[in-house]
Design a protein around this motif. Structure first.
Motif, PDB file in Angstrom:
ATOM      1  N   GLY A  65       0.831  -1.196   0.000  1.00 34.73           N
ATOM      2  CA  GLY A  65       0.000   0.000   0.000  1.00 34.73           C
ATOM      3  C   GLY A  65       0.860   1.238   0.000  1.00 34.73           C
ATOM      4  N   GLU A  66       0.694   2.071   1.014  1.00 31.26           N
ATOM      5  CA  GLU A  66       1.459   3.309   1.128  1.00 31.26           C
ATOM      6  C   GLU A  66       2.601   3.177   2.134  1.00 31.26           C
ATOM      7  OE1 GLU A  66       1.241   6.280  -0.654  1.00 31.26           O
ATOM      8  OE2 GLU A  66       0.117   4.898  -1.918  1.00 31.26           O
ATOM      9  N   GLY A  76      13.787  -7.012  13.188  1.00 32.30           N
ATOM     10  CA  GLY A  76      12.423  -7.194  12.721  1.00 32.30           C
ATOM     11  C   GLY A  76      12.098  -6.209  11.615  1.00 32.30           C
ATOM     12  N   PRO A  77      10.924  -6.330  11.012  1.00 31.28           N
ATOM     13  CA  PRO A  77      10.554  -5.406   9.943  1.00 31.28           C
ATOM     14  C   PRO A  77      10.329  -3.991  10.469  1.00 31.28           C
ATOM     15  CG  PRO A  77       8.712  -6.824  10.507  1.00 31.28           C
ATOM     16  CD  PRO A  77       9.891  -7.352  11.266  1.00 31.28           C
ATOM     17  N   LEU A  78      10.696  -3.021   9.636  1.00 35.13           N
ATOM     18  CA  LEU A  78      10.464  -1.620   9.976  1.00 35.13           C
ATOM     19  C   LEU A  78       9.544  -1.038   8.919  1.00 35.13           C
ATOM     20  CD1 LEU A  78      11.067   0.945  11.638  1.00 35.13           C
ATOM     21  CD2 LEU A  78      12.983   1.367  10.063  1.00 35.13           C
ATOM     22  N   ARG A  79       8.405  -0.534   9.350  1.00 37.09           N
ATOM     23  CA  ARG A  79       7.401   0.019   8.443  1.00 37.09           C
ATOM     24  C   ARG A  79       7.538   1.537   8.397  1.00 37.09           C
ATOM     25  NH1 ARG A  79       2.907  -2.830   6.800  1.00 37.09           N
ATOM     26  NH2 ARG A  79       1.270  -1.619   5.786  1.00 37.09           N
ATOM     27  N   LEU A  80       7.676   2.057   7.169  1.00 38.96           N
ATOM     28  CA  LEU A  80       7.873   3.487   6.968  1.00 38.96           C
ATOM     29  C   LEU A  80       6.874   4.012   5.944  1.00 38.96           C
ATOM     30  CD1 LEU A  80      11.762   3.387   6.565  1.00 38.96           C
ATOM     31  CD2 LEU A  80      10.522   4.165   8.605  1.00 38.96           C
ATOM     32  N   PRO A  81       6.563   5.299   5.976  1.00 35.75           N
ATOM     33  CA  PRO A  81       5.696   5.851   4.920  1.00 35.75           C
ATOM     34  C   PRO A  81       6.408   5.799   3.576  1.00 35.75           C
ATOM     35  CG  PRO A  81       6.554   7.602   6.319  1.00 35.75           C
ATOM     36  CD  PRO A  81       6.919   6.312   6.987  1.00 35.75           C
ATOM     37  N   LEU A  82       5.676   5.415   2.541  1.00 37.97           N
ATOM     38  CA  LEU A  82       6.253   5.326   1.205  1.00 37.97           C
ATOM     39  C   LEU A  82       6.552   6.700   0.629  1.00 37.97           C
ATOM     40  CD1 LEU A  82       7.025   3.372  -1.075  1.00 37.97           C
ATOM     41  CD2 LEU A  82       4.641   3.454  -1.850  1.00 37.97           C
ATOM     42  N   ARG A  83       5.828   7.702   1.102  1.00 41.06           N
ATOM     43  CA  ARG A  83       6.054   9.088   0.673  1.00 41.06           C
ATOM     44  C   ARG A  83       6.189   9.963   1.921  1.00 41.06           C
ATOM     45  NH1 ARG A  83       2.291   6.778  -2.751  1.00 41.06           N
ATOM     46  NH2 ARG A  83       2.696   6.947  -4.993  1.00 41.06           N
ATOM     47  N   PRO A  84       7.343   9.928   2.567  1.00 40.26           N
ATOM     48  CA  PRO A  84       7.525  10.691   3.812  1.00 40.26           C
ATOM     49  C   PRO A  84       7.304  12.177   3.595  1.00 40.26           C
ATOM     50  CG  PRO A  84       9.325   9.134   3.486  1.00 40.26           C
ATOM     51  CD  PRO A  84       8.550   9.166   2.203  1.00 40.26           C
TER      52      PRO A  84
END
Length: 273
Positions: A65-66, A76-84
């Protein structure tokens, strides 16, 4: 002449990190959508790559998604905004280009610093901060994000097969980190291409891609060797540079799909070659 088709599509959201295999993608003015919009830099804003840090090959990237999701061994996985979002006030450098970027945040910086064993930051390039393609090869003031120099890199399965026939142990295409891979062309046939269409998108070849030690890094393990660079240098070198693949720009945006027909066009930009 045999039919030429698009056999591979790849995006690399973080410069130097592992890429993502796609079935379809949007070609934009900056390259495959989301390609190399993120970059790891040191505290002085200098970019890091697999040339000095082959372990970057093991930083996994996923788009959901975004969100951009990073994964690294022991983390572990790090989730970040695709468009910071944020101010475009981090001054960074890609080769000789200085540009502005968005600091992604302390969490990403700490995550990557811990994995790489040195202090680093993650930055993002908004579309309006993109760099200009080298003026020696640009025709319409084309732009690029954090890729080395051009929005798209094309390679050919035929050329890889010819290279692998010369190696003691063949290498996969991921060594060359292309965006576009074509099937059905003769080995090194892409050297003569000046313009082509893939599906409905028209591309222009701007410059043969000179290769460095990154292609000696096994993208599955991070281990470094001598080939295929050493072997390429025996028959694909000129002016002290070694070449595999071509850098392209797109004439317009559009969707690409694996299996799309590749058509060679009768337009020429020979002066750029």
């Amino acid at each position: 002449m045999s039919t030429i088709t698009l056999s591979g599509l790849f995006v690399y959201p973080v410069k130097g990190a592992r890429g993502i295999t796609l079935d379809r993608a949007q070609a934009t003015s900056l390259g495959i959508e989301h390609d190399r919009r993120f970059m790891i830099v040191d505290p002085d804003g200098e970019f890091l790559t697999q040339r000095e840090h082959p372990e970057m090959a093991l930083i996994e990237t996923t788009i959901e998604g975004e969100a951009l999701i990073l994964g690294a061994k022991g983390h572990g996985p790090l989730r970040l905004p695709l468009r910071p979002e944020g101010p475009t006030n981090r001054r960074v450098r890609v080769w000789s280009d200085k540009c502005s970027a968005v600091f992604v945040g302390d969490e990403a910086a700490a995550y990557l610093s811990d994995y790489l064993g040195r202090r680093v930051e993650l930055v993002y390039m908004p579309a309006d901060a993109a760099r200009r393609v080298d003026g020696r090869y640009a025709r319409r003031k084309e732009r690029v994000a954090f890729a080395d120099g051009f929005p798209f890199l094309l390679t050919s399965e035929g050329s890889l097969a010819d290279l692998n026939a010369r190696l003691a142990e063949g290498v996969p295409m991921d060594r060359f980190r292309p965006n576009l891979v074509v099937r059905g062309a003769p080995p090194w046939g892409e050297d003569a291409w000046t313009s082509l269409s893939i599906g409905s998108v028209v591309f222009h070849s701007r410059k043969a891609c000179s290769r460095c030690s990154v292609i000696t890094v096994d993208q599955a393990t991070g281990a470094r060797g001598q080939d295929p660079l050493a072997t390429l240098a025996t028959f694909r070198a000129r002016a002290n540079r070694v070449y595999f693949g071509w850098n392209l720009v797109a004439e317009e945006e559009g969707e690409l799909r694996v299996g799309d027909a590749v058509t060679l066009l009768a337009r020429s930009y020979d002066e750029a070659r």
